[in-house]
Design an enzyme around this catalytic site. Structure first.
Site, PDB file in Angstrom:
ATOM      1  N   GLU A  35      47.571  48.138  54.457  1.00  0.00           N
ATOM      2  CA  GLU A  35      46.841  46.831  54.518  1.00  0.00           C
ATOM      3  C   GLU A  35      46.072  46.641  55.879  1.00  0.00           C
ATOM      4  O   GLU A  35      46.465  46.946  56.758  1.00  0.00           O
ATOM      5  CB  GLU A  35      47.768  45.649  54.229  1.00  0.00           C
ATOM      6  N   GLY A  42      46.956  38.516  50.810  1.00  0.00           N
ATOM      7  CA  GLY A  42      46.108  38.630  50.049  1.00  0.00           C
ATOM      8  C   GLY A  42      45.455  37.302  49.662  1.00  0.00           C
ATOM      9  O   GLY A  42      45.863  36.364  50.058  1.00  0.00           O
ATOM     10  N   CYS A  44      45.172  35.274  46.997  1.00  0.00           N
ATOM     11  CA  CYS A  44      45.887  34.125  46.237  1.00  0.00           C
ATOM     12  C   CYS A  44      47.012  33.341  47.415  1.00  0.00           C
ATOM     13  O   CYS A  44      46.767  32.299  47.293  1.00  0.00           O
ATOM     14  CB  CYS A  44      47.019  34.794  45.358  1.00  0.00           C
ATOM     15  N   ALA A 116      41.532  51.841  55.686  1.00  0.00           N
ATOM     16  CA  ALA A 116      41.775  53.101  55.055  1.00  0.00           C
ATOM     17  C   ALA A 116      40.236  53.396  54.358  1.00  0.00           C
ATOM     18  O   ALA A 116      39.693  52.462  54.014  1.00  0.00           O
ATOM     19  CB  ALA A 116      42.857  53.111  54.012  1.00  0.00           C
ATOM     20  N   GLY A 178      26.987  26.115  43.038  1.00  0.00           N
ATOM     21  CA  GLY A 178      27.781  26.703  42.076  1.00  0.00           C
ATOM     22  C   GLY A 178      28.859  25.812  41.173  1.00  0.00           C
ATOM     23  O   GLY A 178      28.749  24.542  41.529  1.00  0.00           O
ATOM     24  N   GLY A 180      31.435  27.214  39.214  1.00  0.00           N
ATOM     25  CA  GLY A 180      32.643  27.773  38.737  1.00  0.00           C
ATOM     26  C   GLY A 180      33.734  27.099  39.047  1.00  0.00           C
ATOM     27  O   GLY A 180      33.817  25.947  39.758  1.00  0.00           O
ATOM     28  N   ARG A 269      32.403  35.731  44.061  1.00  0.00           N
ATOM     29  CA  ARG A 269      32.849  36.667  44.964  1.00  0.00           C
ATOM     30  C   ARG A 269      32.772  38.051  44.436  1.00  0.00           C
ATOM     31  O   ARG A 269      32.346  38.138  43.323  1.00  0.00           O
ATOM     32  CB  ARG A 269      34.668  36.720  45.026  1.00  0.00           C
ATOM     33  N   ASP A 308      41.103  42.230  41.595  1.00  0.00           N
ATOM     34  CA  ASP A 308      39.639  41.989  41.856  1.00  0.00           C
ATOM     35  C   ASP A 308      38.515  42.858  42.056  1.00  0.00           C
ATOM     36  O   ASP A 308      37.393  42.942  41.842  1.00  0.00           O
ATOM     37  CB  ASP A 308      39.499  40.798  42.880  1.00  0.00           C
ATOM     38  N   HIS A 442      59.197  12.776  21.383  1.00  0.00           N
ATOM     39  CA  HIS A 442      58.085  11.675  21.497  1.00  0.00           C
ATOM     40  C   HIS A 442      58.788  10.534  22.488  1.00  0.00           C
ATOM     41  O   HIS A 442      60.086  10.403  22.617  1.00  0.00           O
ATOM     42  CB  HIS A 442      58.052  11.044  20.066  1.00  0.00           C
TER      43      HIS A 442
END
Length: 462
Positions: A35, A42, A44, A116, A178, A180, A269, A308, A442
């Protein structure tokens, strides 16, 4: 046999990467997670699901408090402390990020804090100066905010969704570029905290991937709440106008201009693959997206991708599923499952919420899939009348011959929760006949599904 430092190296420790590493370690693979981000967790946890939904829930509570007199309640002088709202969001994010860090630094696999890049198809060069080799790789590096389509936007300056989460006060006025999920969620959040919001969307409706009836319902609510919505537009440019930022766009054949204190750029993104040197490993890409098959394998047989950075859906539970499948297929190549998007689910956490699963009418029509559909409104439903949550509807799509449920849409109160009944029904291949016969208590919100189910069941003859 060649020697490798690890059986599997996972590049990226977000939702997909952690899922892959956890699955691989359980299968007995010697696994490393690399990482390179400044923070661990991350998208989220750090800048996506958790922080934005914490803010949206605060906006919902504020909205309900302001209309307390609907239920005969008194809540005079309703206000807010924006710093406290953000502080609670930060605390939730920290708890989740700390928990993810504990999971990553446990004894099940090696956790490496470094950037990396590939030296060749079996070797990574790390930003620490070391190198690392592995028999297999899973690339799960996530995504970054896309570049703006207009150079003038960079000159004027704008907020991204990442930066919007760090504001210490709501702007007086805001232009959202946008339509979205990210755009509409932030638009309503800021509007409910007193910001004058203008949303500019290129296509004919906001949420263009959804059926037009759901999009139109949310647009109606937005306009009622004072959000200005422009659709069918084309961005032309941006400039500074004193202390304001101005956006010019084409709308209805004319040039329109809107000025605000801030601009929120929410036009999507892009896969975060720059700097990985994928060409050194021979990994095929389309633009910056890594090409992977349904087994999450790239064109290089021992290199997989998840989340992603490969898509096609930027959704957390899909990223987790992809990560798990990639690691399972590495550990058990003789029984390799594929990702199945039949139960693809999307939720937008506006008010009303939108939850969809399976086919909508737009997609079914485009793919020439025959269907019958029925819908039922919340403004004629007992529990939603009690809640004064009367915007929206539920809709079902069913196979005309068998009655099997092909898809569902809920735009209304708790839509993100209610859609799970249809996910469960579709997972079991239930028909509308089955759903209509299923007992529903109900008065509950969930019983609304029985009405379109009964309608469709009556139209399907065996």
């Amino acid at each position: 046999m060649a020697h490798f430092d690890f059986d599997l190296a996972v590049i990226g420790g977000g939702s997909a990467g952690y899922a892959a590493a956890r699955t691989a370690a359980r299968a007995g693979l010697n696994t490393a997670v690399i990482e390179g981000g400044q923070e661990v967790g991350g998208l989220c946890i750090l800048r996506g699901c958790m922080p934005t939904k914490a803010l949206l829930y605060a906006a919902d509570v504020l909205h309900l408090t302001r209309k307390a007199d609907t239920w005969g309640l008194r809540a005079p002088q309703v206000g807010f402390d924006f710093a406290a709202v953000m502080g609670r969001k930060n605390a939730i994010v920290k708890d989740c990020a700390d928990d993810r860090a504990r999971q990553l630094t446990g004894s099940r696999f090696k956790f490496v804090r470094a950037g990396a890049r590939f030296l060749d198809a079996r070797t990574l060069s790390l930003s620490t100066g070391a190198s690392l080799s592995a028999r297999y790789f899973v690339i799960s590096t996530g995504s970054v905010v896309s570049e703006p389509p207009l150079p003038s936007l960079k000159e004027v300056g704008y907020l991204t969704s990442d930066e919007a989460l760090t504001l210490t006060r709501p702007p007086e006025s805001l232009i959202v570029l946008g339509g979205g999920a990210v755009a509409v969620e932030f638009a309503q959040f800021f509007a409910r905290f007193g910001t004058e919001v203008t949303l500019i969307q290129r296509s004919a409706h906001i949420l263009r991937d959804f059926d037009a009836d759901a999009s139109a319902e949310l647009e109606k609510v937005f306009r009622r709440e004072g959000i200005t919505v422009f659709t069918n537009t084309r961005l032309l440019g941006a400039r500074r106008d004193g202390d304001s930022k101005e956006v010019a766009f084409e709308h209805d054949g004319r040039t329109a201009r809107v000025a605000a204190e801030e601009i929120l750029f929410a036009l999507g993104r892009t896969p975060n693959t720059t700097g990985l040197q994928l060409e050194q490993a021979g990994v095929k890409t389309e633009g910056r997206r890594i090409v992977a098959d349904a087994h999450m394998r790239t064109n290089v047989p021992h290199i997989y991708a998840a989340g992603d950075c490969t898509g096609p859906h930027e959704i957390v539970h899909i990223a987790i599923q992809q990560g798990e499948i990639a690691a399972h297929n590495i550990a058990h190549p003789d029984r390799a499952p594929a990702v199945n998007y039949r139960l693809l689910t999307r939720v937008v956490f506006t008010d009303p919420q939108i939850g969809v699963v399976g086919f909508g009418e737009k997609e079914a029509t485009a793919k020439n899939i025959p269907y019958l559909t029925a819908r039922y409104p919340f403004d004629d439903h007992g529990k939603s009348l009690i809640m004064d949550a009367q915007d929206g509807f539920v809709k079902l799509l069913a196979d005309p011959a068998s009655g099997e449920i092909l898809g569902g849409c809920c735009i209304g109160p708790m839509g993100g929760e209610l859609i799970h009944e249809i996910i469960a029904a579709m997972a079991g291949h239930l028909t509308v006949q089955d759903l209509s016969a299923m007992p529903h208590y109900h008065p509950t919100l969930a019983e609304i599904w029985t009405y379109p189910a009964e309608d469709l069941a009556g139209r399907i003859r065996h």
